[in-house]
Design a protein around this motif. Structure first.
Motif, PDB file in Angstrom:
ATOM      1  N   VAL A  36      69.146  43.363  32.537  1.00 34.69           N
ATOM      2  CA  VAL A  36      67.714  43.327  32.241  1.00 34.69           C
ATOM      3  C   VAL A  36      66.963  44.149  33.290  1.00 34.69           C
ATOM      4  N   THR A  37      65.965  44.909  32.840  1.00 34.30           N
ATOM      5  CA  THR A  37      65.069  45.632  33.742  1.00 34.30           C
ATOM      6  C   THR A  37      63.633  45.376  33.296  1.00 34.30           C
ATOM      7  N   ILE A  38      62.785  44.983  34.254  1.00 43.10           N
ATOM      8  CA  ILE A  38      61.365  44.784  33.951  1.00 43.10           C
ATOM      9  C   ILE A  38      60.633  46.104  34.136  1.00 43.10           C
ATOM     10  N   ILE A  39      59.930  46.509  33.085  1.00 40.10           N
ATOM     11  CA  ILE A  39      59.138  47.742  33.107  1.00 40.10           C
ATOM     12  C   ILE A  39      57.757  47.453  33.681  1.00 40.10           C
ATOM     13  N   SER A  40      57.119  46.384  33.205  1.00 42.38           N
ATOM     14  CA  SER A  40      55.814  45.976  33.728  1.00 42.38           C
ATOM     15  C   SER A  40      55.674  44.471  33.586  1.00 42.38           C
ATOM     16  N   GLY A  41      54.869  43.884  34.454  1.00 40.98           N
ATOM     17  CA  GLY A  41      54.670  42.439  34.436  1.00 40.98           C
ATOM     18  C   GLY A  41      55.591  41.727  35.409  1.00 40.98           C
ATOM     19  N   ALA A  42      55.612  40.398  35.313  1.00 42.31           N
ATOM     20  CA  ALA A  42      56.415  39.580  36.222  1.00 42.31           C
ATOM     21  C   ALA A  42      56.823  38.291  35.513  1.00 42.31           C
ATOM     22  N   ILE A  43      57.952  37.728  35.946  1.00 42.22           N
ATOM     23  CA  ILE A  43      58.439  36.468  35.379  1.00 42.22           C
ATOM     24  C   ILE A  43      58.920  35.530  36.471  1.00 42.22           C
ATOM     25  N   GLN A  44      58.990  34.265  36.097  1.00 43.34           N
ATOM     26  CA  GLN A  44      59.735  33.253  36.847  1.00 43.34           C
ATOM     27  C   GLN A  44      60.959  32.955  35.992  1.00 43.34           C
ATOM     28  N   TRP A  45      62.144  33.188  36.533  1.00 42.51           N
ATOM     29  CA  TRP A  45      63.414  33.010  35.832  1.00 42.51           C
ATOM     30  C   TRP A  45      64.070  31.751  36.390  1.00 42.51           C
ATOM     31  N   PHE A  46      64.599  30.878  35.527  1.00 40.22           N
ATOM     32  CA  PHE A  46      65.188  29.608  35.938  1.00 40.22           C
ATOM     33  C   PHE A  46      66.612  29.495  35.426  1.00 40.22           C
ATOM     34  N   ASP A  47      67.518  29.033  36.315  1.00 42.95           N
ATOM     35  CA  ASP A  47      68.903  28.800  35.898  1.00 42.95           C
ATOM     36  C   ASP A  47      69.068  27.389  35.352  1.00 42.95           C
ATOM     37  N   SER A  60      76.930  34.191  30.780  1.00 43.88           N
ATOM     38  CA  SER A  60      76.830  33.239  29.665  1.00 43.88           C
ATOM     39  C   SER A  60      76.211  31.913  30.055  1.00 43.88           C
ATOM     40  N   LYS A  61      75.595  31.818  31.214  1.00 43.64           N
ATOM     41  CA  LYS A  61      75.008  30.541  31.658  1.00 43.64           C
ATOM     42  C   LYS A  61      73.622  30.316  31.069  1.00 43.64           C
ATOM     43  N   LEU A  62      73.274  29.049  30.942  1.00 39.46           N
ATOM     44  CA  LEU A  62      71.978  28.620  30.435  1.00 39.46           C
ATOM     45  C   LEU A  62      70.851  29.100  31.361  1.00 39.46           C
ATOM     46  N   HIS A  63      69.747  29.607  30.769  1.00 38.82           N
ATOM     47  CA  HIS A  63      68.603  30.054  31.562  1.00 38.82           C
ATOM     48  C   HIS A  63      67.338  30.116  30.708  1.00 38.82           C
ATOM     49  N   TYR A  64      66.214  30.357  31.389  1.00 44.61           N
ATOM     50  CA  TYR A  64      64.873  30.352  30.777  1.00 44.61           C
ATOM     51  C   TYR A  64      63.980  31.226  31.649  1.00 44.61           C
ATOM     52  N   PHE A  65      62.998  31.884  31.058  1.00 45.53           N
ATOM     53  CA  PHE A  65      61.979  32.504  31.901  1.00 45.53           C
ATOM     54  C   PHE A  65      60.617  32.381  31.251  1.00 45.53           C
ATOM     55  N   ARG A  66      59.600  32.482  32.112  1.00 45.49           N
ATOM     56  CA  ARG A  66      58.224  32.497  31.622  1.00 45.49           C
ATOM     57  C   ARG A  66      57.474  33.631  32.311  1.00 45.49           C
ATOM     58  N   VAL A  67      56.557  34.217  31.547  1.00 46.87           N
ATOM     59  CA  VAL A  67      55.743  35.326  32.034  1.00 46.87           C
ATOM     60  C   VAL A  67      54.648  34.756  32.923  1.00 46.87           C
ATOM     61  N   VAL A  68      54.456  35.372  34.092  1.00 52.30           N
ATOM     62  CA  VAL A  68      53.377  34.962  34.995  1.00 52.30           C
ATOM     63  C   VAL A  68      52.364  36.100  35.093  1.00 52.30           C
ATOM     64  N   GLY A  69      51.135  35.766  35.390  1.00 48.87           N
ATOM     65  CA  GLY A  69      50.083  36.771  35.478  1.00 48.87           C
ATOM     66  C   GLY A  69      49.369  36.926  34.147  1.00 48.87           C
ATOM     67  N   THR A  70      48.494  37.901  34.082  1.00 47.86           N
ATOM     68  CA  THR A  70      47.632  38.076  32.906  1.00 47.86           C
ATOM     69  C   THR A  70      47.967  39.311  32.083  1.00 47.86           C
ATOM     70  N   THR A  71      48.987  40.066  32.468  1.00 52.93           N
ATOM     71  CA  THR A  71      49.244  41.351  31.805  1.00 52.93           C
ATOM     72  C   THR A  71      50.370  41.329  30.790  1.00 52.93           C
ATOM     73  N   HIS A  91      73.871  33.639  26.527  1.00 57.19           N
ATOM     74  CA  HIS A  91      74.339  34.833  25.822  1.00 57.19           C
ATOM     75  C   HIS A  91      75.859  34.794  25.715  1.00 57.19           C
ATOM     76  N   PRO A  92      76.422  35.207  24.581  1.00 56.43           N
ATOM     77  CA  PRO A  92      77.876  35.229  24.419  1.00 56.43           C
ATOM     78  C   PRO A  92      78.474  36.535  24.965  1.00 56.43           C
ATOM     79  N   GLY A  93      78.208  36.812  26.205  1.00 51.76           N
ATOM     80  CA  GLY A  93      78.656  38.045  26.850  1.00 51.76           C
ATOM     81  C   GLY A  93      77.838  38.271  28.098  1.00 51.76           C
ATOM     82  N   MET A  94      77.435  39.524  28.320  1.00 51.19           N
ATOM     83  CA  MET A  94      76.614  39.816  29.489  1.00 51.19           C
ATOM     84  C   MET A  94      75.397  40.634  29.099  1.00 51.19           C
ATOM     85  N   VAL A  95      74.387  40.576  29.964  1.00 51.84           N
ATOM     86  CA  VAL A  95      73.131  41.276  29.739  1.00 51.84           C
ATOM     87  C   VAL A  95      72.689  41.912  31.051  1.00 51.84           C
TER      88      VAL A  95
END
Length: 166
Positions: free
Chosen positions: A94-105, A123-134, A88-92
């Motif tokens: 984030v708040t999770i309302i429901s569900g879960a993720i694995q976040w990777f730097d 502004s660092k490189l990252h990735y996430f994936r949703v875990v679970g079934t919801t 991101h060209p700045g800052m973010v």
């Protein structure tokens, strides 16, 4: 501008776009409308202090150099979705309302987040994936330089392939 120059510039722009698509990683299973987008026309210098419920001092500061865009976004990812490698060209915030993720730097180091968790990203490189079934519902608040997108797609780091993070 001469026709030859326009053709050369057009070909260069198309090549850059194709290379960008080739090296970027895809977003899968995302619906993400913006709630609001606002402009702040000058540097931001905001500081606040207070106390926690236990009486401990609390302090927060926000500072920008130059005009900023502030964007609120709702993210809805399907089960199995992921957001691809990006920055991101700045800052973010984030708040999770429901569900879960694995976040990777950028070093493929994992942090797990679930409903009720919040964090900040720079502004660092990252990735996430949703875990679970919801699936996942989350909000994101971006502060970026005016005139730029809130996200920059990036190539996956070398460590990602071995973990299936592409």
């Amino acid at each position: 501008m001469k026709v030859k120059t326009r053709v050369v510039l057009g070909v260069a722009a198309m090549a850059a776009t194709i290379v960008g698509f080739a090296y970027a990683t895809p977003i899968v299973g995302l619906v993400s409308p913006f709630f609001s987008v606002g402009q702040h026309s000058a540097d931001i210098r905001t500081h606040g202090v207070g106390r926690t419920s236990s009486g401990q001092e609390f302090e927060v500061s926000l500072r920008t150099e130059g005009p900023a865009t502030m964007t609120n976004q709702h993210n809805a990812f399907a089960a199995g979705g992921h957001n691809g490698w990006h920055s991101h060209p700045g800052m973010v915030v984030v708040t999770i309302i429901s569900g879960a993720i694995q976040w990777f730097d950028e070093n493929c180091e994992e942090t797990d987040y679930k409903a009720g968790d919040s964090w900040t990203e720079g502004s660092k490189l990252h990735y996430f994936r949703v875990v679970g079934t919801t699936g996942l519902q989350a909000t994101a608040f971006f502060i970026t330089a005016q005139g730029v997108p809130v996200r920059t797609d990036e190539a996956a780091p070398a460590c990602a392939a071995a973990l299936g993070l592409t």
